[in-house]
Motif scaffolding. Structure first.
Motif, PDB file in Angstrom:
ATOM      1  N   LEU A 122       7.943  -0.309 -12.205  1.00  0.00           N
ATOM      2  CA  LEU A 122       8.114  -0.613 -10.800  1.00  0.00           C
ATOM      3  C   LEU A 122       6.776  -0.464 -10.083  1.00  0.00           C
ATOM      4  O   LEU A 122       5.870   0.210 -10.565  1.00  0.00           O
ATOM      5  CB  LEU A 122       9.150   0.318 -10.166  1.00  0.00           C
ATOM      6  N   LEU A 123       6.673  -1.088  -8.903  1.00  0.00           N
ATOM      7  CA  LEU A 123       5.441  -1.051  -8.128  1.00  0.00           C
ATOM      8  C   LEU A 123       5.603  -0.118  -6.926  1.00  0.00           C
ATOM      9  O   LEU A 123       6.626  -0.145  -6.240  1.00  0.00           O
ATOM     10  CB  LEU A 123       5.070  -2.458  -7.641  1.00  0.00           C
ATOM     11  N   TYR A 124       4.544   0.670  -6.684  1.00  0.00           N
ATOM     12  CA  TYR A 124       4.537   1.597  -5.552  1.00  0.00           C
ATOM     13  C   TYR A 124       3.224   1.471  -4.792  1.00  0.00           C
ATOM     14  O   TYR A 124       2.178   1.177  -5.378  1.00  0.00           O
ATOM     15  CB  TYR A 124       4.714   3.042  -6.030  1.00  0.00           C
ATOM     16  N   LYS A 125       3.288   1.693  -3.484  1.00  0.00           N
ATOM     17  CA  LYS A 125       2.086   1.649  -2.658  1.00  0.00           C
ATOM     18  C   LYS A 125       1.278   2.933  -2.849  1.00  0.00           C
ATOM     19  O   LYS A 125       1.833   4.034  -2.775  1.00  0.00           O
ATOM     20  CB  LYS A 125       2.463   1.489  -1.179  1.00  0.00           C
ATOM     21  N   TYR A 126      -0.015   2.780  -3.091  1.00  0.00           N
ATOM     22  CA  TYR A 126      -0.885   3.936  -3.272  1.00  0.00           C
ATOM     23  C   TYR A 126      -2.302   3.531  -2.896  1.00  0.00           C
ATOM     24  O   TYR A 126      -2.937   2.733  -3.583  1.00  0.00           O
ATOM     25  CB  TYR A 126      -0.822   4.421  -4.716  1.00  0.00           C
ATOM     26  N   ALA A 127      -2.788   4.081  -1.798  1.00  0.00           N
ATOM     27  CA  ALA A 127      -4.085   3.658  -1.254  1.00  0.00           C
ATOM     28  C   ALA A 127      -5.229   3.869  -2.229  1.00  0.00           C
ATOM     29  O   ALA A 127      -6.219   3.140  -2.196  1.00  0.00           O
ATOM     30  CB  ALA A 127      -4.360   4.413   0.051  1.00  0.00           C
ATOM     31  N   SER A 128      -5.121   4.849  -3.116  1.00  0.00           N
ATOM     32  CA  SER A 128      -6.202   5.161  -4.038  1.00  0.00           C
ATOM     33  C   SER A 128      -6.211   4.284  -5.284  1.00  0.00           C
ATOM     34  O   SER A 128      -7.110   4.406  -6.117  1.00  0.00           O
ATOM     35  CB  SER A 128      -6.119   6.637  -4.461  1.00  0.00           C
ATOM     36  N   SER A 129      -5.224   3.425  -5.421  1.00  0.00           N
ATOM     37  CA  SER A 129      -5.137   2.605  -6.631  1.00  0.00           C
ATOM     38  C   SER A 129      -6.108   1.438  -6.575  1.00  0.00           C
ATOM     39  O   SER A 129      -6.408   0.895  -5.505  1.00  0.00           O
ATOM     40  CB  SER A 129      -3.713   2.064  -6.795  1.00  0.00           C
ATOM     41  N   ARG A 130      -6.620   1.054  -7.737  1.00  0.00           N
ATOM     42  CA  ARG A 130      -7.531  -0.085  -7.806  1.00  0.00           C
ATOM     43  C   ARG A 130      -7.042  -1.091  -8.840  1.00  0.00           C
ATOM     44  O   ARG A 130      -6.214  -0.786  -9.702  1.00  0.00           O
ATOM     45  CB  ARG A 130      -8.945   0.391  -8.158  1.00  0.00           C
ATOM     46  N   ALA A 131      -7.578  -2.303  -8.746  1.00  0.00           N
ATOM     47  CA  ALA A 131      -7.155  -3.384  -9.628  1.00  0.00           C
ATOM     48  C   ALA A 131      -7.651  -3.148 -11.047  1.00  0.00           C
ATOM     49  O   ALA A 131      -8.647  -2.461 -11.272  1.00  0.00           O
ATOM     50  CB  ALA A 131      -7.674  -4.718  -9.104  1.00  0.00           C
ATOM     51  N   VAL A 230      11.649  -1.392  -2.295  1.00  0.00           N
ATOM     52  CA  VAL A 230      12.478  -0.722  -1.280  1.00  0.00           C
ATOM     53  C   VAL A 230      11.958  -1.018   0.121  1.00  0.00           C
ATOM     54  O   VAL A 230      12.730  -1.313   1.036  1.00  0.00           O
ATOM     55  CB  VAL A 230      12.511   0.797  -1.526  1.00  0.00           C
ATOM     56  N   THR A 231      10.648  -0.965   0.287  1.00  0.00           N
ATOM     57  CA  THR A 231      10.054  -1.242   1.601  1.00  0.00           C
ATOM     58  C   THR A 231      10.380  -2.663   2.046  1.00  0.00           C
ATOM     59  O   THR A 231      10.744  -2.892   3.210  1.00  0.00           O
ATOM     60  CB  THR A 231       8.527  -1.053   1.546  1.00  0.00           C
ATOM     61  N   SER A 232      10.256  -3.617   1.140  1.00  0.00           N
ATOM     62  CA  SER A 232      10.560  -5.019   1.462  1.00  0.00           C
ATOM     63  C   SER A 232      12.027  -5.190   1.826  1.00  0.00           C
ATOM     64  O   SER A 232      12.369  -5.862   2.812  1.00  0.00           O
ATOM     65  CB  SER A 232      10.202  -5.907   0.274  1.00  0.00           C
ATOM     66  N   ASN A 233      12.916  -4.564   1.052  1.00  0.00           N
ATOM     67  CA  ASN A 233      14.348  -4.670   1.307  1.00  0.00           C
ATOM     68  C   ASN A 233      14.714  -4.055   2.652  1.00  0.00           C
ATOM     69  O   ASN A 233      15.516  -4.609   3.420  1.00  0.00           O
ATOM     70  CB  ASN A 233      15.122  -3.975   0.191  1.00  0.00           C
ATOM     71  N   PHE A 234      14.103  -2.902   2.969  1.00  0.00           N
ATOM     72  CA  PHE A 234      14.367  -2.237   4.239  1.00  0.00           C
ATOM     73  C   PHE A 234      13.958  -3.123   5.416  1.00  0.00           C
ATOM     74  O   PHE A 234      14.688  -3.233   6.412  1.00  0.00           O
ATOM     75  CB  PHE A 234      13.612  -0.904   4.292  1.00  0.00           C
ATOM     76  N   LYS A 275      15.418  10.000  -2.862  1.00  0.00           N
ATOM     77  CA  LYS A 275      14.897   8.626  -2.841  1.00  0.00           C
ATOM     78  C   LYS A 275      14.373   8.217  -1.466  1.00  0.00           C
ATOM     79  O   LYS A 275      13.357   7.511  -1.373  1.00  0.00           O
ATOM     80  CB  LYS A 275      15.985   7.651  -3.291  1.00  0.00           C
ATOM     81  N   TYR A 276      15.017   8.660  -0.394  1.00  0.00           N
ATOM     82  CA  TYR A 276      14.712   8.088   0.914  1.00  0.00           C
ATOM     83  C   TYR A 276      14.200   9.074   1.970  1.00  0.00           C
ATOM     84  O   TYR A 276      13.897   8.646   3.087  1.00  0.00           O
ATOM     85  CB  TYR A 276      15.944   7.364   1.465  1.00  0.00           C
ATOM     86  N   TYR A 277      14.086  10.346   1.639  1.00  0.00           N
ATOM     87  CA  TYR A 277      13.537  11.266   2.632  1.00  0.00           C
ATOM     88  C   TYR A 277      12.047  11.469   2.372  1.00  0.00           C
ATOM     89  O   TYR A 277      11.633  11.897   1.291  1.00  0.00           O
ATOM     90  CB  TYR A 277      14.246  12.618   2.625  1.00  0.00           C
ATOM     91  N   TYR A 278      11.234  11.161   3.404  1.00  0.00           N
ATOM     92  CA  TYR A 278       9.786  11.321   3.339  1.00  0.00           C
ATOM     93  C   TYR A 278       9.351  12.265   4.464  1.00  0.00           C
ATOM     94  O   TYR A 278       9.402  11.888   5.636  1.00  0.00           O
ATOM     95  CB  TYR A 278       9.079   9.972   3.495  1.00  0.00           C
ATOM     96  N   PRO A 279       8.957  13.490   4.135  1.00  0.00           N
ATOM     97  CA  PRO A 279       8.571  14.460   5.177  1.00  0.00           C
ATOM     98  C   PRO A 279       7.472  13.947   6.103  1.00  0.00           C
ATOM     99  O   PRO A 279       7.446  14.284   7.287  1.00  0.00           O
ATOM    100  CB  PRO A 279       8.082  15.661   4.364  1.00  0.00           C
ATOM    101  N   GLY A 280       6.587  13.103   5.562  1.00  0.00           N
ATOM    102  CA  GLY A 280       5.502  12.580   6.382  1.00  0.00           C
ATOM    103  C   GLY A 280       5.848  11.306   7.126  1.00  0.00           C
ATOM    104  O   GLY A 280       5.041  10.806   7.925  1.00  0.00           O
ATOM    105  N   MET A 281       7.048  10.780   6.888  1.00  0.00           N
ATOM    106  CA  MET A 281       7.496   9.534   7.539  1.00  0.00           C
ATOM    107  C   MET A 281       8.945   9.706   7.973  1.00  0.00           C
ATOM    108  O   MET A 281       9.838   8.960   7.569  1.00  0.00           O
ATOM    109  CB  MET A 281       7.352   8.359   6.582  1.00  0.00           C
TER     110      MET A 281
END
Length: 364
Positions: A122-131, A230-234, A275-281
Motif C-alpha cells: 500500500l502507499l502512504y504519504k511521507y515527506a521524507s520519502s524519495r523516488a 484512505v485520504t482519497s476516499n475520504f 486506523k483513523y485517529y491521528y493525535p496530530g490531525m
C-alpha cells in the motif's frame, strides 16, 4: 558524449565500486550457491540489467542477498549482504523459524510503499520519502502478523551507497481481514543509514523486537502516516456529503470499514481508533467520525469520536457529533449527556446562538 564526460563517468563508477569495497565476481563462478529467487530492480545509477538475488549457499545457515548487473556480457555481483536473511528459531515454537521476507517496492517522492504481514503493498504519504526502487525486508515472526517492521534500503547518492533509508512499523488487524491498519515511521534508530553490505539480519531482528517494545511504551518518537487510498476516499466522501448524495456517501464510507463489512462481522472497537485517529490531525479524525455517522455507521463513529473527545476535551464540535451518533443508535441518555457538554462549551465561548435547534429538543 565528449571523451572528458566519458572519463568522468568511468571514474564515478570506479569510485562507487571502491567506496563500497565491492569485488566484481562472476555469478557463475560460485557453483556452491543456489539462486532461490530473483527480482528485477533499478537501484544503482550507471549499472544496467540489475537484479536482486536471494542466495542459498552450501554449508551456510540462512540466505544472503546479492545485487548483480551486466558487465562484459555477463552478470556480476556488485553488492552483497551475506548475513541479511538468517534463520532465527522462534522462542515460542522451536520447530519454526523467524526472519525477513524480501520484496522490491517502488518509491516515489513523498510517497512510501509499505508491505504488510500478508504481503500486500500500500502507499502512504511521507515527506521524507524519495523516488527510486526499494529493497524491502519485512519481519516474519511465527504467531505475529499484527505488528511487523519494514526495513527499506535505497541508494543514497550523497554517500554513493545502498543504505537503510526507512524503518516502518506496520500494524494490522488480527480479528477481521488482517489488513493494514496503520503505519509509523521511526526516524531515530540504530538501523538508519547502515550500508547494505554491513546489514546483519540476526542482530537487526533482535533490535527491532526491542524497538517495538519501546514504541509500545512510548519511549521513542514516531510519525503516523496517512494512507493515500484512505485520504482519497475520504475527500470523495466529504464531497458527496456536501452535495447531499447520501447513497454515494454511504458507499464511500463503507469502503473505510475493515473488510467492508458490518459492525456484526467486524467489531469497530477492534480497528477504528488505530486506523483513523491521528493525535496530530484531530480535526481530520473528527470529520471521519462525523461522516461515519452521516452515512449511518453509528458504532464506528462512536468508537472514533469517544477517543477524540477523551484526548481533546475542548474539541467542542466533537461532542455534537458524538451525541448525534448516540442518538442514531437510540442511546438517548448518552446522547443527552454529550449534547449538554456541547451546549456548555458553546455557551462558554459565546456561541450560544449557533447551537442547532435539535440539541435543546433532544436534551428534553
Amino acid at each position: 558524449m565528449s571523451s572528458l564526460c566519458q572519463k568522468i563517468r568511468f571514474l564515478n563508477i570506479l569510485f562507487f565500486v571502491f567506496a563500497n569495497s565491492m569485488v566484481w565476481a562472476s555469478q557463475s563462478t560460485d557453483s556452491a550457491s543456489e539462486v532461490v529467487k530473483e527480482f528485477h530492480i533499478k537501484l544503482i545509477p550507471d549499472f544496467v540489467g540489475q537484479k536482486l538475488l536471494i542466495f542459498k549457499e552450501e554449508g551456510v545457515v540462512g540466505k544472503s542477498l546479492s545485487i548483480v548487473a551486466d558487465k562484459d556480457g555477463k552478470q556480476s555481483v556488485i553488492s552483497k549482504a551475506s548475513f541479511a536473511l538468517p534463520d532465527i528459531r522462534n522462542e515460542y515454537s522451536p520447530a519454526s523459524y523467524d526472519g525477513f521476507a524480501v520484496a522490491v517496492l517502488s518509491g516515489q517522492e513523498k510517497i512510501v510503499s509499505v508491505s504488510g504481514g500478508q504481503g500486500e503493498d500500500l502507499l502512504y504519504k511521507y515527506a521524507s520519502s524519495r523516488a527510486g526502487d526499494i529493497i524491502n525486508l519485512t519481519t516474519r515472526e511465527d504467531g505475529n502478523t499484527e505488528s511487523v517492521f519494514n526495513v527499506q534500503f535505497q541508494y543514497d547518492a550523497s554517500v554513493k551507497k545502498i543504505v537503510v533509508s526507512k524503518v516502518l512499523l506496520v500494524s494490522s488487524n488480527s480479528e477481521c481481514d488482517r489488513s493494514i491498519l496503520s503505519v509509523y515511521a521511526l526516524p531515530s534508530n540504530d538501523l538508519m543509514s547502515i550500508p547494505f553490505e554491513e546489514f546483519d539480519g540476526a542482530k537487526a531482528f533482535e533490535y527491532l523486537k526491542k524497538l517495538r517494545s519501546d514504541f509500545l511504551a512510548k519511549k521513542i518518537g514516531s510519525e503516523k502516516l496517512f494512507s493515500v487510498s484512505v485520504t482519497s476516499n475520504f475527500e470523495k466522501a466529504l464531497a458527496a456529503f456536501k452535495i447531499g448524495d447520501k447513497a454515494k456517501l454511504k458507499e464511500l464510507m463503507g469502503n473505510m470499514l475493515v473488510d467492508g463489512g458490518s459492525s456484526d462481522s467486524c467489531a469497530p472497537d477492534s480497528y477504528v481508533v488505530e486506523k483513523y485517529y491521528y493525535p496530530g490531525m484531530v480535526g481530520w479524525s473528527n470529520d471521519v467520525g462525523f461522516l461515519f455517522a452521516e452515512a449511518g455507521y453509528y458504532q464506528e463513529a462512536i468508537e472514533l469520536l469517544k477517543v477524540v473527545v477523551s484526548e481533546n476535551p475542548d474539541r467542542t464540535v466533537a461532542y455534537l457529533n458524538l451525541a448525534d451518533a448516540y442518538w442514531g443508535l437510540g442511546l438517548k441518555e448518552l446522547s443527552a449527556e454529550n449534547y449538554k457538554k456541547y451546549s456548555l462549551l458553546m455557551q462558554q465561548s459565546g456561541k450560544f446562538a449557533k447551537i442547532p435547534k435539535r440539541v435543546g429538543e433532544r436534551i428534553k
